[in-house]
Design an enzyme around this catalytic site. Structure first.
Site, PDB file in Angstrom:
ATOM      1  N   ARG A  78      -8.206  12.746   6.160  1.00  0.00           N
ATOM      2  CA  ARG A  78      -7.900  11.345   5.873  1.00  0.00           C
ATOM      3  C   ARG A  78      -9.139  10.472   6.050  1.00  0.00           C
ATOM      4  O   ARG A  78      -9.414   9.575   5.230  1.00  0.00           O
ATOM      5  CB  ARG A  78      -6.775  10.867   6.794  1.00  0.00           C
ATOM      6  N   SER A 117      -2.320   0.682  -4.941  1.00  0.00           N
ATOM      7  CA  SER A 117      -2.837   1.831  -4.203  1.00  0.00           C
ATOM      8  C   SER A 117      -4.138   2.356  -4.778  1.00  0.00           C
ATOM      9  O   SER A 117      -4.407   2.240  -5.980  1.00  0.00           O
ATOM     10  CB  SER A 117      -1.793   2.951  -4.219  1.00  0.00           C
ATOM     11  N   ASN A 118      -4.914   3.004  -3.903  1.00  0.00           N
ATOM     12  CA  ASN A 118      -6.086   3.752  -4.345  1.00  0.00           C
ATOM     13  C   ASN A 118      -5.695   4.983  -5.155  1.00  0.00           C
ATOM     14  O   ASN A 118      -6.514   5.540  -5.878  1.00  0.00           O
ATOM     15  CB  ASN A 118      -6.903   4.209  -3.136  1.00  0.00           C
ATOM     16  N   ASP A 164       0.861  -1.174   0.000  1.00  0.00           N
ATOM     17  CA  ASP A 164       0.000   0.000   0.000  1.00  0.00           C
ATOM     18  C   ASP A 164       0.904   1.232   0.000  1.00  0.00           C
ATOM     19  O   ASP A 164       2.062   1.159   0.430  1.00  0.00           O
ATOM     20  CB  ASP A 164      -0.890  -0.035   1.242  1.00  0.00           C
ATOM     21  N   ALA A 165       0.382   2.370  -0.436  1.00  0.00           N
ATOM     22  CA  ALA A 165       1.215   3.573  -0.530  1.00  0.00           C
ATOM     23  C   ALA A 165       0.990   4.540   0.626  1.00  0.00           C
ATOM     24  O   ALA A 165       1.893   4.826   1.416  1.00  0.00           O
ATOM     25  CB  ALA A 165       0.965   4.282  -1.860  1.00  0.00           C
ATOM     26  N   TYR A 166      -0.236   5.050   0.733  1.00  0.00           N
ATOM     27  CA  TYR A 166      -0.497   6.165   1.641  1.00  0.00           C
ATOM     28  C   TYR A 166      -0.648   5.702   3.087  1.00  0.00           C
ATOM     29  O   TYR A 166      -1.525   4.907   3.412  1.00  0.00           O
ATOM     30  CB  TYR A 166      -1.739   6.922   1.181  1.00  0.00           C
TER      31      TYR A 166
END
Length: 225
Positions: free
Chosen positions: A44, A120-121, A13-15
């Site tokens: 967030r 990622s989203n 995942d990224a964030y």
């Protein structure tokens, strides 16, 4: 900690996992005012809620659009309307800083001959900007966005997309790494071996799917795969 077995690829995942999403509000806290931390948390929260709700409603918009909508909500909720501030915050979101151990941890994973990818989203342009800013572009075989399937995590379609792109036929051959509890459960329920990065002191959610391992940061990841 027990080692995972049979891993061919690590998918991140990224964030919140690789990139510090609280950075923009910290940097602009003097301009934003005393509620900067609350605004950051609400931003967030709404960013994630809007992604899930759009998936359920069948009304997709990319993550940049969702991120802007969520920021507008958070700023309006706290009556912050200084001209130009919104655009400045969003510009910083395209150049998020990675957590301190990320580059070294990714290099250690690649040194073990594992495929590496982001799932990622984030929209492709957002992810490209973040990865390049952080100098991580040579550490990933692929950077994958939900935009390829048009729905957000934790949809099974998103996790399946990673398998297809990496040409891996058994879900358990992927180690999925995330700091988001909901993402950890979704990926584990799908069949990935999940390592949850407990950056924020969170308990597992009451959801199907159980992470295989819990780590404080990415520093020890290579040792368990």
């Amino acid at each position: 900690m027990e080692k995972l077995s049979g891993i061919r690829a690590c998918v991140f995942d990224a964030y919140g996992t690789l990139f510090d999403v609280q950075g923009p509000m910290r940097k602009l806290a003097p301009e934003i005012g005393p509620h900067a931390e609350e605004i950051s948390r609400l931003w967030r929260q709404k960013q994630l809620e809007y992604s899930w709700l759009r998936s359920l409603m069948g009304v997709h918009a990319d993550f940049w659009h969702v991120t802007g909508d969520a920021l507008d909500y958070a700023l309006e909720q706290h009556a912050v309307s200084e001209p130009g501030l919104r655009d400045e915050i969003l510009a910083l979101y395209l150049s998020l800083d990675p957590y301190p151990e990320v580059a070294e941890a990714l290099a250690a994973v690649k040194a073990k001959s594992k495929l590496t990818a982001i799932l990622s989203n984030g929209s492709p342009s957002m992810l490209d900007a973040a990865v390049r800013h952080a100098g991580l572009d040579k550490l990933f075989n692929m950077v994958l966005s939900v935009e390829d399937v048009g729905i957000y995590k934790p949809s099974r379609r998103v996790y399946r997309h990673a398998m297809q792109k990496l040409q891996i036929h058994e879900a358990a051959e992927i180690c999925f790494v995330t700091s988001n509890t909901w993402d950890a459960h979704g990926a584990a329920q799908f069949g990935f071996q999940v390592v949850r990065v407990d950056r924020f002191g969170l308990k597992d959610d009451r959801l199907p799917g159980k992470p295989a391992a819990l780590v404080k940061d990415l520093g020890g990841l290579a040792a368990i795969i």
